[in-house]
Write a protein that holds these residues in place. Structure first.
Motif, PDB file in Angstrom:
ATOM      1  N   ASP A  73      24.584  34.284  24.343  1.00 28.39           N
ATOM      2  CA  ASP A  73      25.680  34.856  23.560  1.00 28.39           C
ATOM      3  C   ASP A  73      25.233  36.101  22.816  1.00 28.39           C
ATOM      4  O   ASP A  73      24.111  36.164  22.283  1.00 28.39           O
ATOM      5  N   THR A  84      29.077  39.906  30.277  1.00 30.60           N
ATOM      6  CA  THR A  84      30.216  39.097  30.692  1.00 30.60           C
ATOM      7  C   THR A  84      31.082  38.866  29.462  1.00 30.60           C
ATOM      8  O   THR A  84      30.605  38.343  28.453  1.00 30.60           O
ATOM      9  N   THR A  86      34.469  37.222  27.784  1.00 29.35           N
ATOM     10  CA  THR A  86      35.585  36.285  27.879  1.00 29.35           C
ATOM     11  C   THR A  86      36.753  36.878  27.120  1.00 29.35           C
ATOM     12  O   THR A  86      36.618  37.248  25.945  1.00 29.35           O
ATOM     13  N   ASP A  88      41.354  37.400  26.730  1.00 30.11           N
ATOM     14  CA  ASP A  88      42.752  37.161  27.071  1.00 30.11           C
ATOM     15  C   ASP A  88      43.359  38.508  27.410  1.00 30.11           C
ATOM     16  O   ASP A  88      42.997  39.524  26.811  1.00 30.11           O
ATOM     17  N   ASP A 105      41.164  33.206  28.374  1.00 29.74           N
ATOM     18  CA  ASP A 105      39.746  32.836  28.503  1.00 29.74           C
ATOM     19  C   ASP A 105      39.184  33.244  29.868  1.00 29.74           C
ATOM     20  O   ASP A 105      38.483  32.480  30.535  1.00 29.74           O
ATOM     21  N   TYR A 106      39.493  34.461  30.262  1.00 19.12           N
ATOM     22  CA  TYR A 106      39.054  34.960  31.573  1.00 19.12           C
ATOM     23  C   TYR A 106      37.660  35.584  31.438  1.00 19.12           C
ATOM     24  O   TYR A 106      37.452  36.510  30.647  1.00 19.12           O
ATOM     25  N   PRO A 107      36.665  35.091  32.210  1.00 15.14           N
ATOM     26  CA  PRO A 107      35.317  35.691  32.153  1.00 15.14           C
ATOM     27  C   PRO A 107      35.212  36.873  33.110  1.00 15.14           C
ATOM     28  O   PRO A 107      35.430  36.713  34.315  1.00 15.14           O
ATOM     29  N   LYS A 159      37.159  37.974  23.259  1.00 15.97           N
ATOM     30  CA  LYS A 159      36.926  36.706  22.554  1.00 15.97           C
ATOM     31  C   LYS A 159      35.450  36.351  22.426  1.00 15.97           C
ATOM     32  O   LYS A 159      35.036  35.746  21.443  1.00 15.97           O
ATOM     33  N   SER A 160      34.656  36.718  23.414  1.00 13.47           N
ATOM     34  CA  SER A 160      33.213  36.470  23.319  1.00 13.47           C
ATOM     35  C   SER A 160      32.478  37.388  24.283  1.00 13.47           C
ATOM     36  O   SER A 160      33.065  37.902  25.241  1.00 13.47           O
ATOM     37  N   SER A 162      28.626  37.724  26.403  1.00 11.24           N
ATOM     38  CA  SER A 162      27.353  37.103  26.773  1.00 11.24           C
ATOM     39  C   SER A 162      26.600  38.019  27.725  1.00 11.24           C
ATOM     40  O   SER A 162      27.176  38.922  28.332  1.00 11.24           O
TER      41      SER A 162
END
Length: 357
Positions: A73, A84, A86, A88, A105-107, A159-160, A162
């Motif tokens: 992360d 990568t 994540t 929306d 939540d699409y990576p 959203k995130s 990594s």
């Protein structure tokens, strides 16, 4: 439930054939087919495998390292290429959401090129929690013609973040991926041996496949067993109908959109594929009978182990659970016939016309 193996050798073998002709002939004829030449068939010369270099070994190991990368992360910086993310996103054309244009939540690997031009670049520099609008356009040759060339606006929320961390080549890494090697030096030797074996196997497979294809080209089927053709074709069509149902589409629409054919055109291709599969079974049986190639219990066990390895099954039991035994025996016998053809074929060098068995 077991599935039928129909991509290589489907259905039961045809009725027993009566072989005719001189035993010294390079071809054979039965009530169902004629093979003009199969023994000593000529194929284009295939180059023998070269030496495995240190560079070959290093490339294979690098691939292994990348496959064992772990996601870490990222919380202290903005998005960079190679991350990568994540996210929306909601896509709109002329202010209206469109089918397939939104996700939660699409990576997305930034730089993968999996979205339309400019979408991924727009994410770079944004931080977790950012929401923004990006305007772009679908390419003129976009596969969905309803959207081709149209302007689109995506509302994107990060959203995130990594990042893949690739491990270093150490003795500890070696122990985690190899059952044989205990250190880097041993691992490199193991990889070199594996690559050499693969090259030799590919070389042998190339010869047997070329000889097999030439024999198929030399074969004329007098009459196909129509019941078997229909059985295999229906099975294939049922698979596509099930896939269409899974994607909540009508069969006709699925074939037109995903395969690019009308149903009539597609089912004609399926029928041709069924005949091609049965042709392989018929040729295999005819040559095996003529040359007395028998699938003994020991040979069958040996073939099953090889098939499980080739097809990516964990073991023979898993392979057996996935397919009918008659189909597995057909494939095993076909492998034996191919090996026999490879041993008896003649490689012809294009440059000087020389021949090599």
């Amino acid at each position: 439930m077991k599935r039928r193996v129909i991509t290589l050798l489907a259905g039961a073998l045809t009725a027993s054939v009566i072989l005719a002709g001189c035993s010294a002939s390079k071809g054979l004829e039965t009530e169902e087919l004629t093979i003009s030449n199969y023994k000593g068939v000529e194929i284009d010369k295939i180059d023998k495998p070269g030496e495995i270099t240190d560079e070959d070994v290093d490339k294979d190991i690098e691939t292994s390292l990348q496959m064992n990368a772990t996601a870490e992360d990222v919380t202290d910086r903005a998005v960079e290429s190679g991350d990568t993310v994540t996210m929306d996103f909601v896509g709109k054309i002329d202010g209206q959401e469109f089918e397939g244009g939104s996700a939660t939540d699409y990576p997305l690997l930034i730089g993968s090129g999996s979205f339309i031009n400019g979408f991924e670049d727009s994410v770079i520099g944004h931080n977790i929690g950012d929401t923004y609008d990006w305007q772009g356009a679908f390419p003129e040759d976009y596969k969905n013609t309803d959207y081709a060339g149209k302007d689109v606006v995506f509302t994107i929320t990060v959203k995130s973040i990594s990042r893949d961390v690739i491990p270093e080549l150490t003795d500890e890494f070696v122990k985690s991926v190899s059952e044989k090697s205990k250190n880097v030096k041993e691992y490199k030797e193991e990889v070199k041996k594996k690559l050499k074996e693969k090259k030799e196997k590919d070389y042998g497979n190339g010869i047997s496949q070329a000889a097999w294809q030439k024999v198929l080209d030399n074969t004329e089927i007098k009459k196909y067993p129509e019941d078997e053709v229909k059985e295999i074709a229906d099975s294939l069509i049922d698979q596509y109908k099930s896939t269409a149902e899974y994607y909540e589409q009508e069969y006709e629409a699925f074939i037109q959109e995903q395969m690019g054919y009308s149903v009539d055109e597609f089912e004609k291709q399926v029928n041709d594929a069924a005949k091609a599969s049965i042709k392989q079974s018929m040729v295999t049986k005819a040559i095996a009978d003529k040359e007395k190639i028998k699938l003994s219990d020991d040979e069958y066990k040996k073939q099953l182990k090889q098939m499980a390895s080739d097809y990516g099954y964990e073991d023979v039991d898993e392979l057996k659970e996935s397919a009918e035994e008659d189909d597995l025996k057909d494939i095993a016998l076909n492998n034996m016939v191919k090996s026999w053809l490879a041993e008896h074929c003649v490689q012809v060098a294009a440059s000087n016309g020389g021949k090599e068995k």
